[in-house]
Design a protein around this motif. Structure first.
Motif, short mmCIF file in Angstrom:
data_model
loop_
_atom_site.label_atom_id
_atom_site.label_comp_id
_atom_site.label_asym_id
_atom_site.label_seq_id
_atom_site.Cartn_x
_atom_site.Cartn_y
_atom_site.Cartn_z
N LEU A 185 0.83 -1.20 0.00
CA LEU A 185 0.00 0.00 0.00
C LEU A 185 0.86 1.25 0.00
N GLY A 186 2.02 1.16 0.61
CA GLY A 186 2.95 2.29 0.64
C GLY A 186 3.51 2.66 -0.71
N THR A 187 3.45 1.71 -1.67
CA THR A 187 3.93 2.03 -3.01
C THR A 187 3.04 3.05 -3.70
N SER A 188 1.82 3.21 -3.17
CA SER A 188 0.90 4.21 -3.73
C SER A 188 0.96 5.52 -2.94
N GLY A 189 1.91 5.60 -2.01
CA GLY A 189 2.09 6.82 -1.21
C GLY A 189 1.90 6.56 0.26
N THR A 190 2.75 7.15 1.10
CA THR A 190 2.68 6.92 2.54
C THR A 190 1.38 7.46 3.14
N GLN A 191 0.78 8.45 2.48
CA GLN A 191 -0.45 9.02 3.00
C GLN A 191 -1.57 7.99 3.06
N CYS A 192 -1.58 7.06 2.12
CA CYS A 192 -2.61 6.02 2.09
C CYS A 192 -2.58 5.20 3.38
N VAL A 193 -1.40 4.76 3.77
CA VAL A 193 -1.26 3.96 4.99
C VAL A 193 -1.66 4.77 6.21
N GLU A 194 -1.30 6.04 6.25
CA GLU A 194 -1.63 6.88 7.40
C GLU A 194 -3.13 7.09 7.52
N GLU A 195 -3.81 7.25 6.39
CA GLU A 195 -5.26 7.45 6.44
C GLU A 195 -5.99 6.18 6.88
N ILE A 196 -5.47 5.03 6.50
CA ILE A 196 -6.03 3.76 6.99
C ILE A 196 -5.87 3.68 8.51
N ARG A 197 -4.69 4.04 8.98
CA ARG A 197 -4.43 4.01 10.43
C ARG A 197 -5.35 4.99 11.17
N ASN A 198 -5.51 6.18 10.62
CA ASN A 198 -6.40 7.16 11.24
C ASN A 198 -7.83 6.63 11.32
N ALA A 199 -8.26 5.97 10.25
CA ALA A 199 -9.63 5.44 10.22
C ALA A 199 -9.83 4.37 11.28
N THR A 200 -8.90 3.40 11.35
CA THR A 200 -9.10 2.28 12.28
C THR A 200 -9.02 2.74 13.74
N GLN A 201 -8.18 3.71 14.02
CA GLN A 201 -8.12 4.22 15.39
C GLN A 201 -9.43 4.87 15.80
N ILE A 266 -10.14 -3.50 -9.62
CA ILE A 266 -9.81 -2.79 -8.38
C ILE A 266 -8.37 -3.08 -8.02
N THR A 267 -7.58 -2.05 -7.89
CA THR A 267 -6.15 -2.20 -7.63
C THR A 267 -5.77 -1.45 -6.35
N ILE A 268 -4.50 -1.58 -5.98
CA ILE A 268 -3.97 -0.82 -4.85
C ILE A 268 -4.21 0.67 -5.07
N ASP A 269 -3.94 1.13 -6.27
CA ASP A 269 -4.14 2.55 -6.57
C ASP A 269 -5.60 2.96 -6.40
N THR A 270 -6.53 2.06 -6.78
CA THR A 270 -7.96 2.35 -6.63
C THR A 270 -8.29 2.64 -5.17
N LEU A 271 -7.84 1.74 -4.29
CA LEU A 271 -8.15 1.88 -2.87
C LEU A 271 -7.46 3.10 -2.27
N CYS A 272 -6.22 3.32 -2.65
CA CYS A 272 -5.49 4.45 -2.07
C CYS A 272 -6.02 5.79 -2.59
N GLU A 273 -6.54 5.80 -3.79
CA GLU A 273 -7.16 7.03 -4.28
C GLU A 273 -8.40 7.36 -3.45
N ILE A 274 -9.14 6.34 -3.06
CA ILE A 274 -10.30 6.56 -2.18
C ILE A 274 -9.84 7.06 -0.82
N MET A 275 -8.83 6.41 -0.26
CA MET A 275 -8.40 6.74 1.09
C MET A 275 -7.77 8.13 1.19
N THR A 276 -7.27 8.66 0.11
CA THR A 276 -6.63 9.97 0.14
C THR A 276 -7.46 11.05 -0.56
N ASP A 277 -8.72 10.72 -0.87
CA ASP A 277 -9.63 11.69 -1.48
C ASP A 277 -10.38 12.40 -0.36
N PHE A 278 -9.87 13.53 0.09
CA PHE A 278 -10.42 14.22 1.25
C PHE A 278 -11.80 14.80 0.98
#
Length: 465
Positions: A185-201, A266-278
């Protein structure tokens, strides 16, 4: 796992055939019970004296589409091979026993499956008059493990083996799974991983707040109301929502559409685009949007996460039950042989703290599904015995190729460096699970293209030896 719900319409595939004399228990000479095992044959490309190519079935139905598609079919054309695929006992339509009761599951294990292969090959050689033809095995995922193990334990039967994405090291706590998922997931940008972490917390905090639990129920379209005191339901919820990401990473950009697989777009980029679409709202809303996409893709009306319903389903023993499609069988094999429990125990993953769905969650499932047959100590002993029998990462084997993709979480349990000059690892950057086995596309990276060529050359060498 290779397989699909059904072959796409319009593609003609070979009809099923049956081997009616497969032994139920290869290791008990006093047990004379036999059963019918399903297999498929394609002799279109066979030239006299050509090799036998054997595709090993795994933890799902053997799909006849593989008899006319996939890289091994190209190899068959190249080497004039006859292709045969044998369905794994207890999966698909290969039913050795009347039902999936615990007493009947004792004949389900990899050692019996390897013996099935040997006995079937004896039959197939005689039936097809191929007594002296060389034989190459193919398998992806667990069947890839079987391919390597068959070459190791029955070297007189096989002249070379392709063990693609093969987890050959059994391990109870597969915490590395989420490590690879996180890195991918980090290959699509570190922000993606951080937004997942923010969501689960935030989701975990809401789980404990009476006024916010209805919000979680609505956003994630849960089938049942939340019981915040039930830690097993919590584990089910967070492991299921993490699974929305895990499944996409594992098969990222693999060319599975030909076999009728859903969600291939549906790819990694698909999911990370959703997670980083503010513009979509807060991190929880974006995480819920990923869940909604998954539900829609697989035609599910709501997210079923409760522990009691899952256990009740998995305890069903009828072949026609939803568990009988493979879930009950494969869970049994993980409890009895392999482990590979994908826990939240990796500290740096973003899908929640270690206690959200720890390895103990899988231990409890093993005990509840199979009538207390497996406790934690029994599972550890079973896994140790598997590695002792097959050799784990120290497997003694020759004439095997181990292709793995860097994005595939299963490569962490596989061979990614050459064991010897006769046991070769191919590590393919940027590819996922079993990528080299699927039909080629114009978008394939050069390392994947090169891997297929290298495998072809190795097969050629094995056939000349």
């Amino acid at each position: 796992m290779l397989g699909a719900p059904k072959a796409p319409k319009g593609i003609k595939t070979p009809a099923a055939q049956w081997y009616d004399e497969q032994r139920l228990d290869h290791f008990d000479g006093a047990n004379f019970k036999v059963w019918s095992q399903r297999y498929f044959v394609n002799d279109t490309f066979y030239t006299p004296g050509g090799p036998i190519f054997l595709m090993i079935g795994g933890e799902g139905p053997a799909d006849a589409i593989w008899m006319v598609e996939g890289t091994w079919i190209q190899y068959a054309q190249q080497f004039g091979a006859i292709c045969v695929m044998l369905e794994h006992r207890y999966y698909g339509e290969s039913h050795p026993v009347p039902d999936l009761s615990l007493s009947n599951l004792r004949y389900l294990n990899s050692r019996q499956a390897l013996a099935d292969l040997a006995q079937f090959i004896d039959f197939f050689r005689i039936r097809m008059k191929l007594s002296n033809n060389k034989l190459i095995t193919f398998g992806g995922s667990y069947p890839g493990s079987l391919s390597a193990w068959f070459r190791s334990k029955y070297p007189q039967y096989v002249d070379g083996a392709d063990a693609t994405s093969a987890p050959i090291y059994a391990q109870v706590d597969f915490r590395e799974y989420l490590q690879v998922v996180t890195d991918a997931l980090g290959t699509s940008g570190t922000q993606c991983v951080e937004e997942i972490r923010n969501a689960t917390q935030t989701m975990y905090a809401w789980w404990g707040q009476p006024e916010m639990r209805p919000v979680l129920e609505q956003k994630f379209n849960l089938c049942d109301k939340i019981d915040h005191t039930n830690t097993l339901d919590l584990a089910g919820f967070f492991s299921n929502t993490a699974g929305n990401f895990e499944n996409v990473v594992q098969y990222n950009k693999d060319n599975r559409a030909f076999e009728g697989a859903l969600g291939t777009n549906i790819t990694i980029d698909t999911l990370c685009e959703i997670m980083t679409d503010f513009t979509r709202g807060d991190p929880v809303q974006r995480y819920a949007d990923v869940n909604s996409l998954t539900l829609k893709t697989y035609g599910q009306t709501c997210l079923d996460y409760t522990y009691t319903k899952m256990i009740a389903d998995m305890k069903k023993t009828d072949w026609n039950s939803s568990a009988g499609e493979g879930g009950r069988q494969w869970m049994y094999q993980t409890c009895a042989e392999f482990g590979w429990f994908q826990s939240s125990d990796y500290a740096k993953q973003p899908f929640g703290d270690w206690f959200y769905f720890p390895v103990n969650f899988s231990f409890i499932q093993c005990m509840d599904i199979y009538e207390k047959e497996f406790n934690g100590m029994a599972i550890y002993n079973n896994v140790q015995d598997t590695n002792r029998y097959y050799g784990g990462r120290d497997i003694a084997v020759t004439k095997v190729v181990f292709p793995n993709g860097s994005i595939d979480p299963w490569h962490a349990m596989g061979v990614t460096k050459d064991i010897s000059k006769d046991a070769t690892a191919i590590y393919i950057e940027g590819t996922a699970h079993c990528a080299n086995m699927y039909p080629a596309t114009d978008q394939d990276p050069q390392q994947l293209i090169d891997a297929r060529v290298q495998i072809s050359k190795l097969i050629g060498q094995w056939l000349q030896d």
